[in-house]
Scaffold this active site. Structure first.
Site: not given
Ligand code: KIV
Length: 277
Positions: A85, A184
């Site tokens: 991410d 989301e």
């Molecule tokens: O950071 C995270 O865990 C996320 C999920 C909630 C999709 O982006």
């Protein structure tokens, strides 16, 4: 599990109507357990900041923190598709910086793809990262990195204008060649419509059953993070009280001299008296 799934396999699952499963992981031990359960994708989410690093939001999370944890997840789960991410401000400043940071997830941490938050404003970034060879997952609806701009952690797309905006963001990200999209906190009928309109899979979190797959924060699924539990979360275990009970039992036994007992200690093969000169 046979071999590691690729982003092409994930897209093919949508074609076959097979639901896609994804969970977050931040370290090697959890990643290994989740891999053993055969979950399709692991997300090293920037939720790391809240559930592991103790920040109040995901905003302070840095690239170095993400790379550190993503590397650990890779070492624990060599056979699962791992998505790193991209943290706040790692992809907003310039396209070269975004491409460089996306590349770090692959080169330094061994991730297979990255995820980034945002709608039409990030399409050029998604496109540049994909062109550089890094698969990208989009993320629209409630985008926690910019929750302040959205009026807080609120369900998105409830009125006509914002619902249409979400649909056009989803199509824009697909055109920018995102291989999948996280939806989301979107009303279930809207998430279902977006899923039907797209060829790429949607992965829902608080977006109902009409998405092509689901993702949850593992600490929420396991009932380990008690500070805040969103209403869409289903906790399949309640580990927080069990962890506290186990720690209390350990403390009690150490204080009372009951741990370690003989069965948890090593024996010696020579008489102890021989040791003193
Ligand atoms: O950071 C995270 O865990 C996320 C999920 C909630 C999709 O982006």
């Amino acid at each position: 599990m046979a071999g590691k799934l690729t982003v092409v396999d994930i897209r093919a699952m949508k074609g076959r109507g097979e639901k896609i499963t994804m969970l977050t992981a931040y370290d090697a031990s959890f990643a290994a357990l989740i891999e053993d359960a055969g979950i399709d994708m692991l997300l090293v989410g920037d939720s790391l900041g809240m559930v592991v690093l103790g920040y109040d939001s995901t905003v302070p999370v840095t690239m170095d923190e993400m790379i550190h944890h993503a590397g650990a997840v890779r070492r624990g789960a060599s056979r699962t598709l791992i998505v790193g991410d991209m943290p706040f401000m790692s992809y907003q400043v310039s396209l070269p910086e975004a491409v460089h940071n996306a590349g770090r997830f692959m080169k330094e941490a061994g991730c297979d793809a990255v995820k980034l938050e945002g709608g039409l404003e990030v399409c050029a970034t998604v496109s540049a990262i994909v062109k550089a060879g890094v698969p990208v997952m989009g993320h629209i609806g409630l985008t926690p990195q910019t929750a302040g701009q959205l009026g807080g952690y609120k369900v998105q797309g409830r009125d006509l204008e914002s619902a249409r905006n979400l649909l056009s963001m989803a199509k824009g990200l697909q055109d920018a060649r995102a291989f999948a999209l996280v939806l989301e906190c979107i009303p279930a009928p809207l998430a279902e419509l977006i899923s039907q309109e797209l060829a790429v899979p949607t992965i829902g979190i608080g977006a109902g059953a009409g998405c092509d797959g689901q993702v949850l924060v593992t600490h929420d699924l396991l009932g380990m993070f008690e500070k805040f539990v969103p209403s869409f979360v289903k906790s399949y275990a309640r580990l927080a009280p069990q962890i506290k009970d186990a720690v209390l039992a350990y403390k009690r036994e150490v204080r009372e001299g009951r741990y370690p007992d003989e069965s948890h200690s090593f024996k010696m093969s020579l008489p102890i008296a021989d040791i003193l000169p």
